[in-house]
Enzyme design. Structure first.
Site, mmCIF file in Angstrom:
data_model
loop_
_atom_site.group_PDB
_atom_site.id
_atom_site.type_symbol
_atom_site.label_atom_id
_atom_site.label_comp_id
_atom_site.label_asym_id
_atom_site.label_seq_id
_atom_site.Cartn_x
_atom_site.Cartn_y
_atom_site.Cartn_z
ATOM 1 N N ASP A 65 -0.564 7.918 1.693
ATOM 2 C CA ASP A 65 -1.814 7.871 2.457
ATOM 3 C C ASP A 65 -1.580 7.696 3.963
ATOM 4 O OD1 ASP A 65 -3.107 7.943 0.014
ATOM 5 O OD2 ASP A 65 -3.331 5.766 -0.102
ATOM 6 N N LYS A 95 -9.220 4.411 4.504
ATOM 7 C CA LYS A 95 -9.761 5.697 4.035
ATOM 8 C C LYS A 95 -10.539 5.511 2.741
ATOM 9 C CE LYS A 95 -6.887 6.059 0.421
ATOM 10 N NZ LYS A 95 -7.311 5.992 -0.975
ATOM 11 N N VAL A 115 -7.263 -5.943 0.630
ATOM 12 C CA VAL A 115 -5.897 -5.823 0.113
ATOM 13 C C VAL A 115 -5.969 -5.323 -1.336
ATOM 14 C CG1 VAL A 115 -3.786 -7.110 -0.431
ATOM 15 C CG2 VAL A 115 -5.137 -7.713 1.585
ATOM 16 N N ALA A 167 -2.654 1.971 6.482
ATOM 17 C CA ALA A 167 -3.210 1.852 7.841
ATOM 18 C C ALA A 167 -2.311 0.945 8.687
ATOM 19 C CB ALA A 167 -4.631 1.308 7.791
#
Ligand code: C5P
Length: 332
Positions: free
Chosen positions: A153, A13, A112, A121
């Site tokens: 997230d 994102k 990362v 994710a």
């Protein structure tokens, strides 16, 4: 019960808007943010095994439409992630039936510690894969609930598209769905990765030190509680107006890493209609008019000495979903 190998993917994102309030009693900063899921995806595969283990394999994203390339160096660095704190592993532990295991392989293309929710994710893809693998029949609402417990997230990575997140990101509402392939309405970005990572708590500490909360008012937004309706409407209009993008963590990240401000200037000078920090950084984003401009800008900024790589990406992309197989990625 015999279990079949299962693959799921989930998007990284970017934050189109990130407003942060003052630290609460537990040391967290309430946020009002709008996430856009983007085309960089993590792929998580599950295979039958007695015990749950995780292995991370690195890929470099290709140009738009190209297959990612296997990256041995990245894979070596990623091995450090394979401990108990890996979010994909936590996701599996949260939902796997007692006594059941899976060999988890994370095929990583998202930077990362880059401020693009790569770890979240991983968790999102792992949850969707585990739901099928273990035959759990969890509903979308249940997946979002488990996801929110794993990280702020994670729900946005499960839902995809464009979504509003309030509080610690746990209060989330989707504003627009995403697409599987780019369309004429997609926004194209260049994501500029820095060679050196930046820790999220460090950025928030600097945010406090510089007393940045409440520095600017955005209509009737209250960080953590609400986001101005006009601002939300502007964020879902196409083409996206670069002037409405804002990340209140940016001055803190630029204070710690002045070169990120130089990246922003270079992006704007080269034609990006906006440049902003992604999440808590250090990835910088340039908003562009289309794939060609994104590609051109990525070549230009890669020449800056502190830039690891720059990638043309688009959004909003679909959320976490099952895949029939891993894409035919090239091993070199
Ligand atoms: O969300 P994450 O676990 O990456 O956050 C790491 C740290 O960053 C938190 O422990 C906290 O110190 C800081 N943080 C914060 N406010 C947020 C998110 C993170 O202060 N909204």
């Amino acid at each position: 019960m015999s279990r079949e190998a299962t693959v799921a993917s989930a998007p990284a994102k970017v934050n189109l808007v990130l407003l942060a309030g003052a630290e609460d009693a537990e040391g967290y900063h309430p946020l009002s943010t709008v996430f856009e899921a983007v085309s960089l995806r993590e792929y998580v595969s599950l295979e039958p095994a007695e015990e749950t283990t995780v292995r991370t394999i690195g890929y470099r994203p290709g140009a738009a439409g190209e297959e990612p390339l296997f990256d041995a160096l990245l894979t070596r660095r990623l091995r450090e992630l394979d401990g108990r704190e890996h979010l994909a592993l936590k996701a599996l532990r949260a939902v796997a039936p007692r006594g059941s295991g899976a060999r988890v392989t994370v095929h990583k293309t998202v930077p990362v510690a880059g401020g693009m929710a790569g770890g979240s994710a991983d968790a999102a893809a792992a949850l969707v894969a585990a739901n099928r693998f273990f035959g759990l029949a969890l509903t979308d609402a249940e997946l979002l609930e488990v996801g929110a417990k794993l990280g702020a997230d994670v729900p946005a990575c499960i839902s995809g598209g464009i979504s509003l997140g309030l509080g610690r990101g746990d209060r989330m509402r989707r504003l627009e769905p995403g697409t599987r392939l780019p369309t004429s309405a997609s926004q194209w970005w260049v994501a500029v990765e820095a060679k050196e990572g930046l820790s999220t708590p460090r950025v928030f500490q600097e945010f406090d030190r510089l007393a940045l909360h409440g520095a600017e008012s955005r209509g009737d937004s209250v960080p953590g509680e609400s986001l101005d309706q006009d601002l939300i409407a502007a964020l879902t209009r196409r083409p996206l107006d670069g002037a409405v993008l804002v990340n209140e963590l940016e001055p803190a990240a630029f204070s710690l890493r002045p070169e990120l401000g130089v990246t922003a200037k270079a992006l704007r000078r080269a034609g990006a209609s906006a440049a902003l920090l992604s999440g808590s950084g250090p990835t910088m984003l340039g908003l562009t008019s289309g794939p060609q401009e994104a590609q051109n800008l990525s070549h230009l900024v890669t020449q800056l000495p502190w830039v690891r790589r720059a990638t043309a990406i688009w959004g909003p992309a679909v959320g976490a979903e099952l895949e029939t197989a891993l894409p035919g990625w090239t091993h070199r």
